[in-house]
Design a protein around this motif. Sequence first.
Motif, PDB file in Angstrom:
ATOM      1  N   SER A  56      -0.969 -14.057  56.758  1.00 32.97           N
ATOM      2  CA  SER A  56      -0.600 -12.789  57.070  1.00 32.97           C
ATOM      3  C   SER A  56       0.701 -13.222  57.747  1.00 32.97           C
ATOM      4  O   SER A  56      -0.122 -13.736  59.523  1.00 32.97           O
ATOM      5  CB  SER A  56      -1.509 -11.967  57.561  1.00 32.97           C
ATOM      6  N   ARG A  71       3.159  -8.228  58.855  1.00 30.70           N
ATOM      7  CA  ARG A  71       2.263  -7.500  58.762  1.00 30.70           C
ATOM      8  C   ARG A  71       1.818  -6.228  58.934  1.00 30.70           C
ATOM      9  O   ARG A  71       1.496  -5.335  58.900  1.00 30.70           O
ATOM     10  CB  ARG A  71       1.093  -8.277  58.731  1.00 30.70           C
ATOM     11  N   ARG A 122       4.326  -4.547  54.294  1.00 34.89           N
ATOM     12  CA  ARG A 122       3.167  -5.291  54.652  1.00 34.89           C
ATOM     13  C   ARG A 122       2.252  -5.246  52.514  1.00 34.89           C
ATOM     14  O   ARG A 122       1.588  -6.177  52.847  1.00 34.89           O
ATOM     15  CB  ARG A 122       2.322  -4.526  55.132  1.00 34.89           C
ATOM     16  N   ASN A 176       0.979  -8.400  50.468  1.00 33.18           N
ATOM     17  CA  ASN A 176      -0.637  -8.533  50.806  1.00 33.18           C
ATOM     18  C   ASN A 176      -0.802  -9.683  50.051  1.00 33.18           C
ATOM     19  O   ASN A 176      -0.437 -10.176  49.069  1.00 33.18           O
ATOM     20  CB  ASN A 176      -0.944  -7.154  50.351  1.00 33.18           C
TER      21      ASN A 176
END
Lengths: 365, 500, 308
Positions: free
Chosen positions: C137, C142, C148, C152
């Motif tokens: 991350s 993030r 994000r 992911n």
Amino acid sequence: MTRENRNWKKTLLAIADGFSQPLVAVIISLFLAAIVITICGENVFTAYGAMLRGAFGNSFYLNDTLKRSTPIIMGGLAVRIAWRSGYEAMGGEGQMILGAFCAALVAYYLPVPGVVRIVLAMLAASVVGAAYSILSGWLYERFQVTFIISTLMLNYIANYFASYMTNYVVKDPDGLDINAVQTGKIAVEARLQSIFSGSVHWGFAFALICVALMTFLFKKTSFGYKSRMGGLNPKFALYGGVNPRKMLYLVMIISGVSAGLGGAFEALGSKYRYIDQMIFTTGYAWSGMVAALLANFNPIGTAVASILLAGLSTGGSAMQRSTIIPLEVCNMIEGIITLLMSVRLIRITQRGYKTKRKAKGGARA
Amino acid sequence: MIFEMKDITKVYEDGVVANDSVSLHLNKGEILSIVGENGAGKSTIMKILYGLVKPSYGEIYVKGERMRFRTPSDAMAAGIGMVQQHFMLFEEMTVAENIVFKNEIRKGLFMDMDKTIETVRALSEKYSLTIDPSARSADCPVGLRQRVEILKILYQNAEIIIFDEPSAVLTPLEVDALLETLKNLAASGKSIVLITHKLQEVMAVSDRIYVMRAGKVVAERMKSETSIEELAFLMVGHPMTTRQIPAVHPGSRLLEMKALTLTQDGRDVLKDISIHVDAGEIVGIAGVSGNGQSELIQCITGLCASTSGQVLVQGKDVTNRSVREIRDAGLAHISEDRFVWGSAVQATLEENALMGRQDSAPFSSHGLVRHSTIRSYAQKLIQDFGVKASSPTQKMQELSGGNAQKLVVAREMSMNTPVLICCEPTRGIDIGAMESIHDKLVARREEGAAVLLVSSELTEIMSLSDRIYVLYGGKINGEFQRDAMDDKHLGLLMVGGARA
Amino acid sequence: MTLSAEYLATVLNSTLREVTPLLLVTLCACVCSKVSVFNIALEGTLLTSAFFAFLTQYFTRNIYLSVLVSVLVAMLITFIMAFFIVHLNGQSMIVGMAINTFSLGFTTFMLSMVFNTKGTVNAMTPNGLLTGLTKLSIPGLRDIPIVRTVFNNLTVIDYLAFALAIVTYIVMYKTVIGFRLRAIGINKSAASSLGIRVKRYQIISTTISGGMIGLAGCLLTLGSVTLFTQNISAARGYVALAANNLCKGHPLGALLSSFLFGFTKALASVLQNTAAKQQLLECIPYVSTIAAMAIYNVIARRKSKALS
């Protein structure tokens, strides 16, 4: 006299040459598998003994092996004609799936007398197999999509399509097991009956007839000659007045019919229905390819090799029952045999190789 | 003496003696020619020299030192380079990249392209072999590509350069430039070995000449003390005769093209070709390879679809019909390349002999083939045309190139069609077989067939043809009658010169 | 609006996760095709290396070792492929199919021997819970809502895949080694006539590129999900062949073509929540592969015509 002698000698050597390669391949792969079996803690002789008995040990097992060899022979013939004509197509699996599926439906649903139903089911399988095969031929001719990609993709598509249909459209209406994804069971009169009392059915006899037909086609007809020349040198065939387009589609049709019928035999004579994934997981079409390779594309040899490979897999199941070795060891053996068949292992007649090099040099010089 | 071969003998595994105690030497700065017919053993001696073939016996010395070449790189390391007849180029790469391959100019792990181009340019200027280093080699004309091959060898610092039939693929102008290059290279201290059967070129540049026949060196001559006639005699072993062709009055029009045009990738490969061949006529197509000959033949025989125009066989319009229909209209075709088009090497002689007649009587009926008929027919072809083969069931690839060619010629000529298309009928064939094929062609003409002859050997065309068309850049650039032939004028038209 | 953007981000995310294994395999195919080794053993190589990644993780719980073993296994298989095709002059089609057949049999065999099943083994093994590759991350990324989602659950190998595309490009097109390899692919006999050991170059380069399939194998079994199931490669090797066909062996083109195929695969799994039936959705990647090839060839032909 001496000339005749020499010819005999030559023929014998050629035969020995033809057999030595598959023999060595089979021995090496069995040996390698023996190592694996030993590592797994089983006695090799127990395991192979179980395999041999389970394949050819008594009439029940022999029947089972011959029954199993039926679609493999048909798949082998399908590969044989396509590859020998210069099209490295591997669509036998997809064609076999659709053939089995359609045959199962026709034989289950069509309200006509039994024998007619069998004939129509086989006809439907032929037509569907041929059509699917033509599709890849068309993709090749019209869009230059290579056979390897189109046929492999079409195999998956056929399997998913048949799976969808069996799941949602034609699922067995009166099945007891709700989880079984399969079509309805074909009535007794519309099944391919057993030849003797065992499980081997008339499909096997049909397959042998197809082998004979195929041999005849390639040895005796001008179609066989043209397809063979097209496979060896397409430009030469074109130059000699062979219509490449016509040949492509004819070859695709014969190949597709063969694979489609293979599927039909399996559905009509063995499973009496289409069961989801039944062709996909058994790998009949691939075994057919291996058989054709083992026999160096000789139709009769393909049939013999198919029976051996079928024996490998029925024997494998027997081995699985009596030892801890799973039957997939047979797929490994098949893979190793194929790998070894891809190269020249030994050479009894020295001739071919040297002269080939010379011819190559000649072409260049 | 920079290089010497002593008693080189090569016996192939099948017992064929390709070289029989051949001894030769090469002096520094000299142009040495090795001449001989096909099969005389000159290509084997050249392969031994370059490390492609190991000699059975004999010794090789370079600058007095005993050498054992196992691979071409050993030869290269000893300063020997070879310009092969078929170029060994990386087509999609640039000229400079081709030249520096294996001895790249690096910047660490990377290619230093700027310096590469600079070096190649300097090299080409040094030997006055002008070339554009950053051009794609596939885009270069044949002469320039050969130049790339020469530069490649010079870049490797070769002292001895072997040329294998270097003029075979060149236009006359390019040949002149090549001969000039050879002289320049020799003058700058390189030693040259020229392997060829073109005696005019030999006489134009060499200092010394070896003549080979049947695997042996039969003569060594200084240029000053020999002549083309003597060399030819030594090569063949008997005096050459000139062919006398009886006059035949042409009959009806059997093959005709009307304004035939072929456009490929926006280029007119063939433009407005209008030619005809009458019964009892041999008509030659003269021209440097690559000026549309292959395409013209392909358009006539149905292997390639023309863009516009017409092809008539015996008055029947067969434009862009299938090969089958065109052959059925009365045409046979000896293809220009026996292995690409003319045969299937892995098939038997029988199967090769059948091609073209697989659907016609007496070889097949109702779709079934008759093996016994085919076998005796193949046997007959083999006998009639002197193909050296042990049986009709032999594989084509077991035959030598010349014998394979004979079988292809035999097959097409034995169809006895009114029209015969004949491309490079004697390529790679020894002189005796060539004579016999020429006799058969003339015999067909006397029987009233129309023969269209395409050949890159001008002498073949000139000795056989009743009429000649000159093909240049896809167009007909002149037409000659038999009695008005003039090789100077013909040569000029072949490279695009104006008509007289 | 945000919902649909979020949804698109999810699609993009699952596309990325589908693309990276495919990209790695395609890159191997690129190198193989550039040195003119026709490798259709990609499928079997991927399957076996995926299995070994899982197996090593199961026995050792050492993720680095798992990746290493997976890469080595893939290189070994690719070496065998290259040895048979290049050195022993085997027919590439048959060698490839042999390896694919063997791999399917072998992995199922091992699955049955080790895990006593022929179906699926998930992270919850009898030996305890397995963990896959660590999900990266990235700080910055993030915190942005939609971005994000896009990034992911990606692992370091996912990012590495894109980097490797660029590295492969540089190696093949800028370095001396790459220059020689491409030259060998264009004209083998020309290269060997200059004394280059062509077979050695072919075998070594394909073997090294095979390592990338090993990374792809890790992504399948230890990537976004941790599980092994029979035939988990699901024709990705064949799709990679098609992708390589489209990009003509160019590593940067492989980015595009594998993205195209990865997207269709992701589409199939994203649409699973809709009314459409799973089996038909599963066909999407295969149908679109054929369609893409056909369309590409038609366009290529038009182009060459338009040039004229």
